[in-house]
Every structure is written in structure tokens, then in C-alpha cells.
Design a protein around this motif. Structure first.
Motif, PDB file in Angstrom:
ATOM      1  N   GLU A   1      -4.666   7.908   8.871  1.00  0.00           N
ATOM      2  CA  GLU A   1      -5.735   7.973   7.911  1.00  0.00           C
ATOM      3  C   GLU A   1      -5.627   9.225   7.041  1.00  0.00           C
ATOM      4  OE1 GLU A   1      -9.842   9.179   9.670  1.00  0.00           O
ATOM      5  OE2 GLU A   1      -8.668   8.558  11.451  1.00  0.00           O
ATOM      6  N   THR A   2      -6.050   9.037   5.822  1.00  0.00           N
ATOM      7  CA  THR A   2      -6.082  10.086   4.826  1.00  0.00           C
ATOM      8  C   THR A   2      -7.445  10.020   4.145  1.00  0.00           C
ATOM      9  OG1 THR A   2      -4.943  10.962   2.867  1.00  0.00           O
ATOM     10  CG2 THR A   2      -5.069   8.573   3.067  1.00  0.00           C
TER      11      THR A   2
ATOM     12  N   ARG B   1      -3.290  11.663  -2.629  1.00  0.00           N
ATOM     13  CA  ARG B   1      -2.453  11.017  -3.643  1.00  0.00           C
ATOM     14  C   ARG B   1      -1.047  10.724  -3.111  1.00  0.00           C
ATOM     15  NH1 ARG B   1      -4.870  10.931  -8.753  1.00  0.00           N
ATOM     16  NH2 ARG B   1      -6.654  12.343  -9.009  1.00  0.00           N
ATOM     17  N   VAL B   2      -0.523  11.588  -2.254  1.00  0.00           N
ATOM     18  CA  VAL B   2       0.777  11.325  -1.619  1.00  0.00           C
ATOM     19  C   VAL B   2       0.702  10.055  -0.781  1.00  0.00           C
ATOM     20  CG1 VAL B   2       2.373  12.152   0.158  1.00  0.00           C
ATOM     21  CG2 VAL B   2       1.573  13.719  -1.624  1.00  0.00           C
ATOM     22  N   HIS B   3      -0.358   9.940   0.009  1.00  0.00           N
ATOM     23  CA  HIS B   3      -0.511   8.763   0.865  1.00  0.00           C
ATOM     24  C   HIS B   3      -0.693   7.488   0.041  1.00  0.00           C
ATOM     25  CE1 HIS B   3      -1.204  11.901   3.860  1.00  0.00           C
ATOM     26  NE2 HIS B   3      -1.096  10.986   4.814  1.00  0.00           N
ATOM     27  N   ILE B   4      -1.426   7.583  -1.065  1.00  0.00           N
ATOM     28  CA  ILE B   4      -1.598   6.415  -1.923  1.00  0.00           C
ATOM     29  C   ILE B   4      -0.245   5.970  -2.484  1.00  0.00           C
ATOM     30  CG2 ILE B   4      -2.562   5.597  -4.106  1.00  0.00           C
ATOM     31  CD1 ILE B   4      -5.028   7.340  -3.548  1.00  0.00           C
ATOM     32  N   ALA B   5       0.557   6.918  -2.906  1.00  0.00           N
ATOM     33  CA  ALA B   5       1.883   6.575  -3.439  1.00  0.00           C
ATOM     34  C   ALA B   5       2.725   5.859  -2.392  1.00  0.00           C
ATOM     35  CB  ALA B   5       2.594   7.836  -3.928  1.00  0.00           C
ATOM     36  N   ALA B   6       2.638   6.315  -1.142  1.00  0.00           N
ATOM     37  CA  ALA B   6       3.402   5.680  -0.067  1.00  0.00           C
ATOM     38  C   ALA B   6       2.881   4.274   0.220  1.00  0.00           C
ATOM     39  CB  ALA B   6       3.348   6.536   1.187  1.00  0.00           C
ATOM     40  N   ALA B   7       1.554   4.108   0.180  1.00  0.00           N
ATOM     41  CA  ALA B   7       0.972   2.781   0.396  1.00  0.00           C
ATOM     42  C   ALA B   7       1.406   1.828  -0.717  1.00  0.00           C
ATOM     43  CB  ALA B   7      -0.550   2.884   0.450  1.00  0.00           C
ATOM     44  N   ARG B   8       1.421   2.322  -1.933  1.00  0.00           N
ATOM     45  CA  ARG B   8       1.838   1.494  -3.068  1.00  0.00           C
ATOM     46  C   ARG B   8       3.291   1.061  -2.901  1.00  0.00           C
ATOM     47  NH1 ARG B   8       1.047   5.080  -6.818  1.00  0.00           N
ATOM     48  NH2 ARG B   8      -1.088   4.514  -7.375  1.00  0.00           N
ATOM     49  N   GLU B   9       4.144   1.988  -2.476  1.00  0.00           N
ATOM     50  CA  GLU B   9       5.577   1.704  -2.355  1.00  0.00           C
ATOM     51  C   GLU B   9       5.880   0.759  -1.195  1.00  0.00           C
ATOM     52  OE1 GLU B   9       9.606   1.887  -3.306  1.00  0.00           O
ATOM     53  OE2 GLU B   9       7.901   2.671  -4.435  1.00  0.00           O
ATOM     54  N   THR B  10       5.213   0.953  -0.061  1.00  0.00           N
ATOM     55  CA  THR B  10       5.505   0.163   1.134  1.00  0.00           C
ATOM     56  C   THR B  10       4.743  -1.153   1.185  1.00  0.00           C
ATOM     57  OG1 THR B  10       3.741   1.253   2.396  1.00  0.00           O
ATOM     58  CG2 THR B  10       5.956   2.246   2.505  1.00  0.00           C
ATOM     59  N   LYS B  11       3.708  -1.283   0.363  1.00  0.00           N
ATOM     60  CA  LYS B  11       2.799  -2.445   0.390  1.00  0.00           C
ATOM     61  C   LYS B  11       1.970  -2.503   1.663  1.00  0.00           C
ATOM     62  CE  LYS B  11       4.849  -3.703  -3.422  1.00  0.00           C
ATOM     63  NZ  LYS B  11       4.256  -3.296  -4.720  1.00  0.00           N
ATOM     64  N   LEU B  12       1.933  -1.395   2.408  1.00  0.00           N
ATOM     65  CA  LEU B  12       1.096  -1.321   3.604  1.00  0.00           C
ATOM     66  C   LEU B  12      -0.288  -0.806   3.214  1.00  0.00           C
ATOM     67  CD1 LEU B  12       3.608   0.220   6.181  1.00  0.00           C
ATOM     68  CD2 LEU B  12       2.911  -2.181   5.942  1.00  0.00           C
ATOM     69  N   PRO B  13      -1.310  -1.183   3.971  1.00  0.00           N
ATOM     70  CA  PRO B  13      -2.663  -0.754   3.612  1.00  0.00           C
ATOM     71  C   PRO B  13      -2.882   0.731   3.813  1.00  0.00           C
ATOM     72  CG  PRO B  13      -2.680  -1.911   5.707  1.00  0.00           C
ATOM     73  CD  PRO B  13      -1.304  -2.087   5.130  1.00  0.00           C
TER      74      PRO B  13
ATOM     75  N   ARG C   1      -9.869   4.821  -8.110  1.00  0.00           N
ATOM     76  CA  ARG C   1      -9.759   4.074  -9.370  1.00  0.00           C
ATOM     77  C   ARG C   1      -8.571   4.568 -10.205  1.00  0.00           C
ATOM     78  NH1 ARG C   1     -15.491   5.298 -10.100  1.00  0.00           N
ATOM     79  NH2 ARG C   1     -16.788   3.555  -9.366  1.00  0.00           N
ATOM     80  N   ASP C   2      -8.446   5.891 -10.311  1.00  0.00           N
ATOM     81  CA  ASP C   2      -7.385   6.495 -11.111  1.00  0.00           C
ATOM     82  C   ASP C   2      -6.011   6.063 -10.611  1.00  0.00           C
ATOM     83  OD1 ASP C   2      -6.241   8.395 -13.005  1.00  0.00           O
ATOM     84  OD2 ASP C   2      -5.794   9.636 -11.253  1.00  0.00           O
ATOM     85  N   GLU C   3      -5.835   6.125  -9.298  1.00  0.00           N
ATOM     86  CA  GLU C   3      -4.540   5.763  -8.726  1.00  0.00           C
ATOM     87  C   GLU C   3      -4.278   4.258  -8.823  1.00  0.00           C
ATOM     88  OE1 GLU C   3      -1.997   7.404  -7.678  1.00  0.00           O
ATOM     89  OE2 GLU C   3      -2.797   9.431  -7.833  1.00  0.00           O
ATOM     90  N   TYR C   4      -5.327   3.461  -8.707  1.00  0.00           N
ATOM     91  CA  TYR C   4      -5.136   2.014  -8.822  1.00  0.00           C
ATOM     92  C   TYR C   4      -4.666   1.648 -10.220  1.00  0.00           C
ATOM     93  CZ  TYR C   4      -5.826  -2.851  -7.469  1.00  0.00           C
ATOM     94  OH  TYR C   4      -5.625  -4.173  -7.137  1.00  0.00           O
TER      95      TYR C   4
END
Length: 262
Positions: free
Chosen positions: A96-97, A116-128, A145-148
Motif C-alpha cells: 500500500e501507498t 506517484r512512483v507507485h502509480i507509475a508502476a501500477a500503470r505499467e504492470t496493470k496491477l491494482p 485525477r492528475d495521474e489518471y
């Protein structure tokens, strides 16, 4: 009668609270119909220990990240580091982050960087992405919202107990809200009302054990088996039978945590 099956989408089986009885805790969960559990690593240096627990039990999966309350004390995770963890077959989520300004507001800026690092990793891996949010609703909604807008990702607001505005911000992005034992506390009617406005196909259940045990175990150590108590309250909130609510939240879990699908 076939037992209704549940998933504890967030627990901490590596914590010392379970060291003397981990086998029994997992066995009791299975007996209660909690057939899968996601145990969460909150400091990346502890990932090998959490991974070993997931490898030991067929019913246990795991996620890893840096908890916001530890963000200032732990090395900043890298996107590559988190992506590498996703190679493991039982690694099913990022986190969790999040943001916690209740206890650690002085580290707000490093928390935001870590998030933001964790969001980037979630986006790349497609994991929640697994989010912890406390006393930081405005910043949390803005970053999500910004990252989405930079690229979609999947997310669950773990142990959701924040404002209706943050709930709406998350749901507007098709994220999920997770019910913990807090929703079963007698004084949590406002929180139950927030959940009642959510689409039932965007709701998960969890314990966050060893914390936040629901009645009738409140004040004692929580454990995954007690997911059933929270789910009974959740069924009432949505006007569903226990079996139907259990089936719905399990289907929701399978959709979001696709690597742990039963």
C-alpha cells in the motif's frame, strides 16, 4: 448448503501478532469461507518475508509498497523495483501507498513523490494500486485525477473511511472502495451511508488485520476470518443477502486483482 465464499483483500499476515499462530489463522479463515487473502508488505525491505508467507499458503497472495507513514524513513522506491516484483506469480498489487497527514503530515512532499512512483508502476504492470488515505482527501483526489489523466490505472481505496468527496473522486475514476471493520462500528453510520451510494460492483471487503476488528471482536486482534462479520454488515447496507453480497464482492475482487482470480 454451499458456504458463501469471501476474499480478505487486505491483511498483514507478516506482522508479529500472527507469529505464534499463523497456520491456525489461515485455517480459521478457510473455515469461515474466506478462501483467499492478500497480505500487504508496507516496507519493501521486508518483501522477502511477505513473499515467503504467500508462497507457503495456497490461499495467500501478496502486494508490496512503501506505506506513506514510512515514506520518510525508507528508501524511495523506484518504478523498476516495483515492476520487477510483479514477475512473481503471487504478487498481485502495488502498495500500500498513499497519503497520511494525520500522523505524518511533515513528510507530505516525500509521500506525494512515493505515491506517484507507485502509480507509475501500477500503470505499467496493470496491477491494482492499493491506496491508504487519511486526513489528506484534497491532495489525494487531485493526485489520483492528475495521474489518471497521464494514463489509466486500476485502484482500490483500502479501508475506506474518508469523505464523500473522496469517495466520489475515486468512483468517478472507476476505482474501488474497500470495506473494513470500521463500517461495522456502531458510530459509523455516516460511512455506511457513503458506501450505500457506491455501485455494489465497486466494493471490496477486507480486515486490515491485525487492526480494526469488527464487532463482536472489537478491541481484540483482528484476523482474516472476521471478514465475514464485515460482509454481513455490507450485505445489510446494500439490501442483499449475505450469499449475494459475498458473491458480488468476490467477483469484484477477481476483476480488480486479476492475478489472484479463483
Amino acid at each position: 448448503m454451499t458456504q458463501s465464499l469471501l476474499v480478505d483483500s487486505h491483511c498483514h499476515l507478516d506482522f508479529a501478532d500472527f507469529d505464534a499462530a499463523r497456520d491456525d489463522v489461515v485455517a480459521r479463515a478457510l473455515e469461515a469461507g474466506v478462501t483467499r487473502m492478500v497480505t500487504i508488505c508496507t516496507k519493501l525491505r521486508l518483501e522477502p518475508r511477505v513473499r515467503a508467507i504467500a508462497e507457503r499458503y495456497a490461499s495467500v497472495f501478496y502486494a508490496a509498497g512503501t506505506h506513506p507513514m514510512s515514506a520518510a524513513d525508507e528508501p524511495l522506491a523506484t518504478v523498476d523495483e516495483l515492476i520487477a516484483l510483479a514477475d512473481h506469480p503471487k504478487f498481485v498489487g502495488i502498495g500500500e501507498t498513499g497519503l497520511d497527514y494525520h500522523y505524518t503530515s511533515e513528510s507530505a512532499e516525500i509521500q506525494k513523490m512515493s505515491l506517484r512512483v507507485h502509480i507509475a508502476a501500477a500503470r505499467e504492470t496493470k496491477l491494482p494500486l492499493i491506496i491508504h488515505a487519511r486526513a489528506a482527501d484534497d491532495d489525494m483526489a487531485a493526485i489520483l485525477r492528475d495521474e489518471y489523466a497521464n494514463g489509466p490505472y486500476a485502484c482500490v481505496m483500502h479501508c475506506f473511511s474518508s469523505s464523500v468527496s473522496l469517495a466520489k473522486a475515486a468512483l468517478d475514476l472507476d476505482f474501488y472502495l474497500s470495506m473494513s471493520g470500521i463500517v461495522a462500528f456502531p458510530k459509523s453510520q455516516e460511512l455506511r451511508d457513503i458506501f450505500a451510494t457506491a455501485p455494489v460492483d465497486r466494493v471490496l471487503v477486507e480486515t486490515d488485520s491485525p487492526y480494526l476488528a469488527p464487532p463482536p471482536h472489537r478491541g481484540r486482534r483482528n484476523e482474516p476470518a472476521y471478514t465475514a462479520h464485515t460482509a454481513r454488515v455490507g450485505a445489510d447496507v446494500f439490501g442483499l443477502s449475505y450469499a449475494d453480497f459475498a458473491a458480488q464482492t468476490t467477483a469484484n475482487f477477481d476483476r480488480l486483482f486479476w492475478k489472484a482470480k479463483g
